[in-house]
Scaffold this active site. Structure first.
Site, PDB file in Angstrom:
ATOM      1  N   LEU A  44      35.889  -7.621 -24.819  1.00 12.97           N
ATOM      2  CA  LEU A  44      35.436  -7.242 -23.482  1.00 12.97           C
ATOM      3  C   LEU A  44      34.858  -8.404 -22.691  1.00 12.97           C
ATOM      4  O   LEU A  44      34.064  -9.184 -23.215  1.00 12.97           O
ATOM      5  CB  LEU A  44      34.386  -6.126 -23.623  1.00 12.97           C
ATOM      6  N   ASP A  47      30.242  -9.913 -16.738  1.00 14.02           N
ATOM      7  CA  ASP A  47      29.804 -10.774 -15.625  1.00 14.02           C
ATOM      8  C   ASP A  47      30.278 -12.231 -15.674  1.00 14.02           C
ATOM      9  O   ASP A  47      30.228 -12.867 -16.735  1.00 14.02           O
ATOM     10  CB  ASP A  47      28.263 -10.867 -15.589  1.00 14.02           C
ATOM     11  N   GLU A 222      20.254  -5.685 -10.966  1.00 10.93           N
ATOM     12  CA  GLU A 222      20.819  -6.668 -11.883  1.00 10.93           C
ATOM     13  C   GLU A 222      21.399  -7.844 -11.092  1.00 10.93           C
ATOM     14  O   GLU A 222      21.717  -7.726  -9.912  1.00 10.93           O
ATOM     15  CB  GLU A 222      21.933  -6.029 -12.726  1.00 10.93           C
TER      16      GLU A 222
HETATM   17  C1  FRU Z   1      25.437  -6.685 -15.731  1.00 13.57           C
HETATM   18  C2  FRU Z   1      24.688  -6.878 -17.034  1.00 13.57           C
HETATM   19  C3  FRU Z   1      23.572  -7.881 -16.882  1.00 13.57           C
HETATM   20  C4  FRU Z   1      23.389  -8.380 -18.287  1.00 13.57           C
HETATM   21  C5  FRU Z   1      24.811  -8.410 -18.791  1.00 13.57           C
HETATM   22  C6  FRU Z   1      24.964  -8.136 -20.252  1.00 13.57           C
HETATM   23  O1  FRU Z   1      26.722  -6.214 -15.918  1.00 13.57           O
HETATM   24  O2  FRU Z   1      24.196  -5.646 -17.510  1.00 13.57           O
HETATM   25  O3  FRU Z   1      22.408  -7.347 -16.313  1.00 13.57           O
HETATM   26  O4  FRU Z   1      22.801  -9.637 -18.352  1.00 13.57           O
HETATM   27  O5  FRU Z   1      25.512  -7.441 -18.048  1.00 13.57           O
HETATM   28  O6  FRU Z   1      26.274  -8.345 -20.663  1.00 13.57           O
END
Ligand code: FRU
Length: 518
Positions: A44, A47, A222
């Site tokens: 997967l 970000d 986020e």
């Molecule tokens: C956003 C998130 C971030 C975190 C990351 C973990 O999609 O939830 O806040 O750092 O993904 O993979």
């Protein structure tokens, strides 16, 4: 098949060769592997991280769980490129599993300092009671591309007043000082952003909470990002927990921005206008920006969303990144344009110019990976002068006998990836200036509980569509970038047709299409 907690929080070394071979085999058989988007070899992707221009190249990382399509043990995977179109695979950038990032190297950002690329990220850790303890960590890449993690977190505590949802540092420099914004949930379960200051990227001081005019706007923010453009301040963030309002906030979580005056770095005041979503499509989240050597601001997003099941989840891989886009500021709103470097992928070309009435299949425009530019002209005179319709051309009728299509079309648009009963439809309604993307018949359904259409009302009449189609995605740039619709679609591989249409009248259309190669 969902993984157990133990399976999810394994490092690559803990997986057997057979397990990885099986995963690769599954991925190979997937009909939805992209041709020219950044996607994980296995597992997967989420970000984009650490996006920065360093030593003549753009460096980009992404959140990666190699062993399955759950959100498990996250790595940073590393790529670099000079043109943001052809990316070189650099392998794992940051591997988790140490005391400060025992349960994942979560999102963060990159900044050049003293000839090195500093990567600041959130170390996700869990204790025996499965309570989260986030640390803000640092890794440094040298000129040879060697990345070294620091053992000690640079921010070891969550400041008082906030929960353990505290993550995603985005660093920038102003004058002599470094600043970072970090997404933080207040103890009353509302979302916010905290600001830290540092002189050397090592010692960080809590400056306070960013003072916005959105004190209660979802339960968590986020992936914040702050930058300045044309003398204004721009704050990007991803609020979770907003309720849908008309065409707005239809996805499970949002990704948007506010613009206004520059952040006051002493009082942490940000005077700004309303919150705008960055994208009107179904799949866009957690974007990150950086500035290139020419000062241009580039944004890349995750073409996916958390907590949503996708059709490739049982095919050994999930998600991809969006294409990089240049940001421009116009009347307080961000415009997005695909970066010029993408044109290096253009292959054979098809074009069309003429008047369009009714539905018209465009065999020359068919395909599964291409770039398409449509320019619409709607002046009445144009239609009168050029009485030809697409129909005319195909049936070789003369202009004089042109079928009755005098007026301007009341609605027009495109059907992409058509075949059998499948189509991904984009329709513009001229009276309301409303543009709608409909993926109800796109193929394998995705997140239908969040609806199958997305719309936005344009400020300007529709004049231009700049569309990027890949095997399992569409990115539709509208007018001069005033709106973008980014979406995954999961059609049958044979659904490669394309239809242009205009209803109740005529629209003059110029279209150019280029095949894209890998
Ligand atoms: C956003 C998130 C971030 C975190 C990351 C973990 O999609 O939830 O806040 O750092 O993904 O993979």
């Amino acid at each position: 098949m969902k993984m157990s907690r133990e399976q999810k929080y394994r490092l690559i070394e803990e997986a057997g060769e057979e397990e990885i071979a099986l995963l690769k085999q599954q991925v190979k058989q997937s009909p939805w592997r992209q041709q020219y988007h950044i996607q994980p070899h296995t597992g997967l992707l989420n970000d984009p991280n650490g996006f920065a221009y360093y030593q003549g190249e753009y460096h980009l990382f992404y959140q990666w769980f190699p062993l399955g399509t759950d959100h498990g043990m996250k790595y940073w995977y590393h790529l670099k490129s000079a043109d943001m179109s052809n990316w070189q695979d650099c392998g794992v950038g940051i591997a988790p599993g140490d005391r400060q990032d025992s349960h994942g190297a979560y999102s963060g950002s990159g900044i050049e300092h003293e000839g090195h690329l500093y990567l600041m990220y959130t170390g996700n850790t869990r204790d025996e009671a499965w309570i989260r303890h986030p640390y803000q960590c640092m890794a440094v890449m040298d000129r040879q591309g060697q990345i070294t993690k620091w053992e000690q977190p640079v921010i070891g505590e969550v400041p008082t007043g906030y929960t353990d949802h505290f993550r995603d540092p985005k660093v920038w420099k102003d004058g002599e000082l470094f600043y970072c914004v970090i997404g933080a949930q207040r103890e009353d379960e509302t979302g916010s952003i905290t600001v830290y200051r540092s002189a050397d990227l090592r010692q960080w001081d809590f400056a306070g909470e960013l003072n916005t005019s959105l004190p209660r706007f979802g339960y968590m923010w986020e992936c914040p990002d702050y930058f300045e453009m044309d003398g204004q301040g721009v704050l990007l963030f991803c609020p979770q927990g907003l309720q849908p309002e008309g065409d707005k906030y239809r996805n499970i979580y949002q990704s948007g921005y506010v613009t206004g005056s520059k952040m006051n770095l002493d009082t942490l005041e940000l005077q700004h206008g309303e919150f705008h979503e960055l994208d009107y499509g179904f799949d866009f989240y957690a974007p990150q920006t950086t500035a290139g050597p020419d000062g241009k601001r580039i944004i890349i997003g995750w073409m996916g969303l958390p907590d949503i099941a996708y059709p490739t989840d049982h095919q050994g891989w999930a998600h991809c990144l969006t294409l990089p886009r240049e940001l421009h500021l116009h009347n307080g709103k961000l415009l997005q344009k695909p970066v010029p470097g993408l044109a290096s992928r253009r292959g054979s070309k098809a074009s069309f110019s003429g008047s369009l009435t009714g539905r018209q299949q465009m065999p020359d425009f068919a395909g599964e990976a291409y770039e398409l530019i449509c320019t619409y002209m709607m002046q009445e005179e144009q239609t009168a002068e050029d009485g030809h319709t697409v129909q005319d051309r195909n049936t070789e009728l003369t202009g004089e006998t042109s079928i009755g299509a005098a007026g301007q079309a009341s609605s027009f648009g495109i059907e992409l990836r058509t075949g059998g009963t499948e189509k991904t439809m984009l329709t513009y309604d001229a009276a309301s200036k409303r543009l709608t993307l409909d993926r109800s018949a796109s193929g394998q359904p995705v997140a239908e509980e969040y609806g199958t259409t997305r719309s936005c009302v344009l400020e300007q009449p529709l004049s231009r569509l700049h569309i990027f189609v890949d095997v399992s995605s569409v990115e539709i740039f509208v007018n001069d970038g005033e709106a973008v619709f980014t979406s995954r679609i999961f059609p049958n591989p044979d659904s490669q047709g394309i239809v242009f249409f205009a209803e109740d009248g005529t629209v003059h259309l110029q279209a150019e299409k280029w095949d894209y190669h890998r």
